[in-house]
Design a protein around this motif. Structure first.
Motif, PDB file in Angstrom:
ATOM      1  N   ALA A 625      31.064  42.727  45.430  1.00  0.00           N
ATOM      2  CA  ALA A 625      29.862  42.004  45.746  1.00  0.00           C
ATOM      3  C   ALA A 625      29.863  40.458  45.246  1.00  0.00           C
ATOM      4  N   ARG A 626      29.241  39.433  46.146  1.00  0.00           N
ATOM      5  CA  ARG A 626      29.176  38.134  45.596  1.00  0.00           C
ATOM      6  C   ARG A 626      28.242  38.256  44.502  1.00  0.00           C
ATOM      7  N   VAL A 627      28.145  37.515  43.497  1.00  0.00           N
ATOM      8  CA  VAL A 627      27.126  37.273  42.493  1.00  0.00           C
ATOM      9  C   VAL A 627      26.470  35.715  42.630  1.00  0.00           C
ATOM     10  N   ASP A 628      25.291  35.834  42.116  1.00  0.00           N
ATOM     11  CA  ASP A 628      24.634  34.550  42.106  1.00  0.00           C
ATOM     12  C   ASP A 628      23.637  34.612  41.115  1.00  0.00           C
ATOM     13  N   THR A 644      34.156  31.084  41.333  1.00  0.00           N
ATOM     14  CA  THR A 644      34.378  32.287  40.965  1.00  0.00           C
ATOM     15  C   THR A 644      33.481  33.408  41.417  1.00  0.00           C
ATOM     16  N   TRP A 645      32.259  33.281  41.900  1.00  0.00           N
ATOM     17  CA  TRP A 645      31.231  34.078  42.374  1.00  0.00           C
ATOM     18  C   TRP A 645      31.779  35.041  43.725  1.00  0.00           C
ATOM     19  N   ARG A 646      32.543  34.673  44.369  1.00  0.00           N
ATOM     20  CA  ARG A 646      33.051  35.424  45.748  1.00  0.00           C
ATOM     21  C   ARG A 646      34.416  36.214  45.096  1.00  0.00           C
ATOM     22  N   GLN A 647      34.858  36.105  44.003  1.00  0.00           N
ATOM     23  CA  GLN A 647      36.034  37.059  43.761  1.00  0.00           C
ATOM     24  C   GLN A 647      35.745  38.478  43.520  1.00  0.00           C
ATOM     25  N   ARG A 652      38.110  40.406  39.049  1.00  0.00           N
ATOM     26  CA  ARG A 652      36.976  40.486  38.033  1.00  0.00           C
ATOM     27  C   ARG A 652      37.887  41.436  36.652  1.00  0.00           C
ATOM     28  N   ARG A 653      38.366  42.570  37.109  1.00  0.00           N
ATOM     29  CA  ARG A 653      39.008  43.406  35.835  1.00  0.00           C
ATOM     30  C   ARG A 653      40.080  42.517  34.951  1.00  0.00           C
ATOM     31  N   GLN A 654      40.902  41.519  35.614  1.00  0.00           N
ATOM     32  CA  GLN A 654      41.623  40.725  34.703  1.00  0.00           C
ATOM     33  C   GLN A 654      40.916  39.824  33.948  1.00  0.00           C
ATOM     34  N   MET A 655      39.870  39.326  34.424  1.00  0.00           N
ATOM     35  CA  MET A 655      38.657  38.535  33.562  1.00  0.00           C
ATOM     36  C   MET A 655      38.509  39.309  32.435  1.00  0.00           C
ATOM     37  N   ALA A 656      37.995  40.564  32.878  1.00  0.00           N
ATOM     38  CA  ALA A 656      37.637  41.504  31.724  1.00  0.00           C
ATOM     39  C   ALA A 656      38.712  41.632  30.761  1.00  0.00           C
ATOM     40  N   LEU A 757      43.007  25.437  37.733  1.00  0.00           N
ATOM     41  CA  LEU A 757      41.606  25.635  37.786  1.00  0.00           C
ATOM     42  C   LEU A 757      41.323  26.294  38.915  1.00  0.00           C
ATOM     43  N   GLU A 758      42.356  26.687  40.080  1.00  0.00           N
ATOM     44  CA  GLU A 758      41.871  27.243  41.243  1.00  0.00           C
ATOM     45  C   GLU A 758      41.707  28.719  40.812  1.00  0.00           C
ATOM     46  N   ALA A 759      40.490  29.689  41.302  1.00  0.00           N
ATOM     47  CA  ALA A 759      40.262  30.900  40.754  1.00  0.00           C
ATOM     48  C   ALA A 759      41.441  31.856  40.924  1.00  0.00           C
ATOM     49  N   ASP A 760      42.347  31.669  42.118  1.00  0.00           N
ATOM     50  CA  ASP A 760      43.433  32.748  42.043  1.00  0.00           C
ATOM     51  C   ASP A 760      44.648  32.413  41.201  1.00  0.00           C
TER      52      ASP A 760
END
Length: 780
Positions: A625-628, A644-647, A652-656, A757-760
């Motif tokens: 789900a998208r966050v805000d 990054t809110w639409r990732q 998100r697991r990679q960010m964790a 800087l691109e999210a991907d």
């Protein structure tokens, strides 16, 4: 052999040259030997050839250099020889002018004047590693700024299978045939496989079907001498048939255990099903349209090298093959530019030019043929149009819409209309450049008359803005603004800023009054670029209050000030935060004592661990789900930049895992040095969290650091910033004025030289040598 021909003997087997050509060859070889002895670097043929690709130099291939040294041929011009000498100085690090000597002119003139007998048919023979792709008929792309006519190779799906077959053939002999449409990339694929797998083989290249017997003899002689060969048959159909490869030749090649490497167009392959060489071949299909994995690899190459040719090819990848666009575009451009002559196709070219200008004026949809007919006579050159004897209209349309030798064409039928091949637009822009006079006035007027749809009005306005025709931009958007169209009001504000900031502010104010949230932030940007930070901050707060997520994120996070780099774009100076105090470099400290204290690292380690736990916990709740900052609020992921809110969950697991990786660094006694953009963001968030822990949770901090000595430098988070981070570029993503900076093609991104800087691309390693183990997995 004639000067400038590709044909030359292998330098290892060449007949000894005589006379003036012999003297020039010895002089060139002696110059290379001298440069090797006296220079600080040892120049190779590849390095010298690469150095000739620089601006204002004549390009010389490595195979040409080899041929000059052997006496197989002489330079095709004095410019070529002079370029070689300058490149030799550069690659050997010799002083500039070291090889200047009047003898070179005399030697070259005498070599050119020497009469040599014209040889009979003779195949080209050289080492695979010394081959030049252009001389093997790899399609030339439009030349890049550095002079490179062959873009970087993007691996194709068929490569592994072709290279395995190449390896087998290199040991036991065999025939490998790559089949596909014209400009599908067959020849480049074959060239890359050959140079990668069989670089030490001898390459034999017949230039004509009459040279096939000599080529087979060259392969046979080499085999008897213990050499393995590759017989190169690009467009193999040219070497088949009654005058080409016969059964005796096929048997000789098999006996010599030679590798035969050929390419053939699909339609030609269907005409030779019973040919002996074709029947023996291991055939591989090279597709014209690229697969998703191939396109992903092309995008990766674009991220790395930002080749505008590849970007154009990717833009057209839904309709055309990437290799096709790279290769066919220049041919079509030359075809168009040479058509407006007597007995040419001036009317057909005029139709194409009209379509090009209308598209560049914003009419990007397929155009009715009648519209092109209406305008095209303006593009017939000369005052008396009939002097060119232009062809009939139906013939002109047929010429423009018929592909000359590929699947692309100058005018592409699309639904009920026609559109110019997009490469032509790019080529025209590169050749002429945008300017107020670039597009004829009648074309602008036609675009405004025909382009009545809302989307078309914006396209015309943007095209006019690119050509510094703000008057046309106003005329395009004014009807929308007068009708109360908020996007039209905002668009006028943005487009008018370059010419009149006061007018821009008026339009943006009207958009704000109409309730446009984005215009509040744009008003802030307008004041920011005028270096009025107080007014900019006020508008950013208004934007946040109005619901602009970017501004809300900026004020909620109170991000650490970005570094003091002052980006200046041609039209909009963008001052950053006030300069930090400059370190005078006179601090007296011992290097071994420098760095965060053990207590500092202990708390930072705890912050990383807590944030990792938080990230995994939130993942179980939010999934994809998208966050805000409102109903879909997630403490950690909502605290990151809006882009990054639409990732999704995978991202998100990679960010964790970034938090875990940095925590593990501290755990094993290493400094937590970020290896990618994701880890840089993790560092910023952890430093902020650690700072809050020290202030808000003293009891927890005391428990965590029990047993560690107290030191004066404890909890110096600013020192952590400077120690662990090379820069703070990732924080630009929070700034309201910098939205879009992550795009590597944006002017601001290119001006600042920011990457990743691109999210991907947040988890792509900065340096291969510091990349983490890709198999390390996830904690949960």
């Amino acid at each position: 052999m004639r000067s400038g021909s590709i044909g030359f003997m292998n330098p290892e087997n060449a007949a000894h040259p005589t006379g003036a050509r012999d003297e020039l060859a010895r002089a060139i070889k002696a110059a290379v030997d001298e440069a090797t002895r006296e220079g600080s670097r040892r120049p190779t043929q590849v390095q010298i050839a690469k150095a000739t690709e620089g601006k204002y130099r004549h390009r010389v291939s490595k195979s040409a250099i080899s041929a000059w040294q052997s006496g197989g041929r002489i330079p095709e011009s004095w410019a070529a020889l002079s370029s070689f000498l300058r490149a030799l100085e550069e690659t050997a690090s010799l002083p500039q002018g070291r090889l200047d000597d009047p003898k070179w002119v005399r030697l070259y003139e005498r070599a050119c004047a020497e009469q040599v007998p014209e040889p009979g048919p003779q195949a080209v023979t050289l080492r695979v590693r010394d081959t030049d792709p252009l001389e093997l008929k790899v399609h030339r792309a439009r030349t890049a700024e550095g002079g490179n006519a062959v873009p970087a190779y993007v691996p194709r799906d068929v490569d592994p299978a072709v290279r395995r077959a190449m390896s087998r053939a290199g040991q036991h002999g065999g025939v490998i045939l790559l089949v596909g449409d014209s400009t599908a990339g067959k020849t480049r694929c074959a060239y890359e496989a050959m140079t990668a797998v069989l670089p030490d083989h001898l390459l034999v290249v017949p230039r004509h079907v009459t040279e096939v017997p000599e080529a087979v003899s060259a392969v046979t002689r080499s085999a008897k001498a213990g050499e393995r060969c590759v017989l190169w048959l690009n467009d193999m159909e040219r070497y088949l048939g009654p005058e080409g490869m016969d059964l005796h030749g096929v048997r000789a090649l098999r006996t010599a255990k030679a590798t035969v490497l050929g390419t053939m167009r699909t339609r030609m392959h269907q005409q030779f099903p019973d040919d002996g060489l074709v029947q023996l071949a291991e055939t591989f299909q090279v597709e014209r349209l690229w697969s998703p994995p191939e396109l992903d690899r092309a995008r990766e190459e674009l991220y790395e090298n930002r080749d505008p040719r590849l970007r154009l090819a990717l833009d057209q990848a839904a309709d055309f093959g990437v290799a096709e666009t790279l290769a066919t575009g220049p041919q079509l451009w030359q075809r168009l530019c040479g058509a407006s002559v007597v007995n040419g196709n001036p009317r057909g070219a005029a139709l194409v030019w009209a379509a090009i200008d209308l598209a560049l004026a914003g009419l990007t949809d397929p155009l009715p043929a009648e519209l092109l007919e209406e305008l095209h006579e303006d593009y017939l050159p000369g005052r008396n149009k009939q002097l060119l004897c232009p062809e009939p209209l139906d013939e002109a349309l047929a010429w423009a819409t018929t592909p000359p030798d590929a699947v692309t064409r100058l005018l592409i039928p699309d639904g009920p209309g026609l559109r110019a091949f997009d490469y032509l637009l790019d080529a025209h822009l590169r050749a002429s450049g945008t300017s107020p006079d670039f597009i004829p006035e009648r074309v602008w007027e036609t675009a405004l008359r025909v382009g009545t749809e809302r989307r078309q009005r914006f396209d015309i306005a943007l095209a006019a803005h690119a050509n510094e025709r703000i008057d046309i931009s106003r005329r395009a958007l004014r009807p929308l603004a007068d009708a109360g169209d908020v996007d039209g009001l905002r668009g006028l504000g943005v487009l008018c800023e370059r010419e009149d900031r006061a007018e821009a502010a008026q339009w943006l104010q009207l958009a704000c009054d109409a309730g446009d949230v984005l215009s509040h932030r744009l008003m802030g940007n307008l004041h920011f670029r005028q270096q009025d930070r107080v007014a900019a901050e006020e508008w950013y707060r208004k934007a946040a209050e109005a619901g602009d997520e970017v501004s809300q994120s900026y004020y909620r996070g109170e991000p650490t000030p970005v570094p003091t780099r002052a980006p200046q774009t041609p039209d909009a100076p963008l001052p950053l935060h006030e300069a930090d105090e400059v370190d005078d470099g006179e601090e007296d400290w011992e290097e071994e004592d420098y760095g965060p204290t053990p207590r500092t690292l202990r708390i930072l380690r705890a912050a990383f661990g807590l944030l990792a736990d938080m990230a995994y916990d939130e993942l179980e709740e939010i999934g994809d789900a998208r966050v805000d900052l409102q109903d879909n609020y997630a403490f950690l992921f909502s605290d990151m930049p809006v882009l990054t809110w639409r990732q999704k969950t995978g991202w998100r697991r990679q960010m964790a895992r970034c938090f875990d990786d940095l925590a593990d660094d501290i755990e094993v006694g290493n400094w937590p040095l970020p290896t990618c953009t994701g880890e840089e963001m993790a560092m910023h968030l952890a430093l902020d969290h650690a700072s809050s822990m020290v202030t808000d949770e003293p009891d927890l901090v005391t428990e965590l650091v029990k047993g560690l000595p107290e030191e004066p430098g404890d909890y110096d988070w600013e020192l952590c910033m400077t120690t662990f981070l090379e820069d703070t570029d990732v924080l630009f993503l929070y700034e309201p004025w910098s939205q879009g900076i992550e795009d590597p093609h944006s002017p601001l991104n290119q001006h600042l030289g920011i990457a990743g800087l691109e999210a991907d691309r947040w988890f792509k390693p900065f340096y291969e040598g510091r990349a983490r183990d890709p198999e390390r997995g996830f904690r949960r």
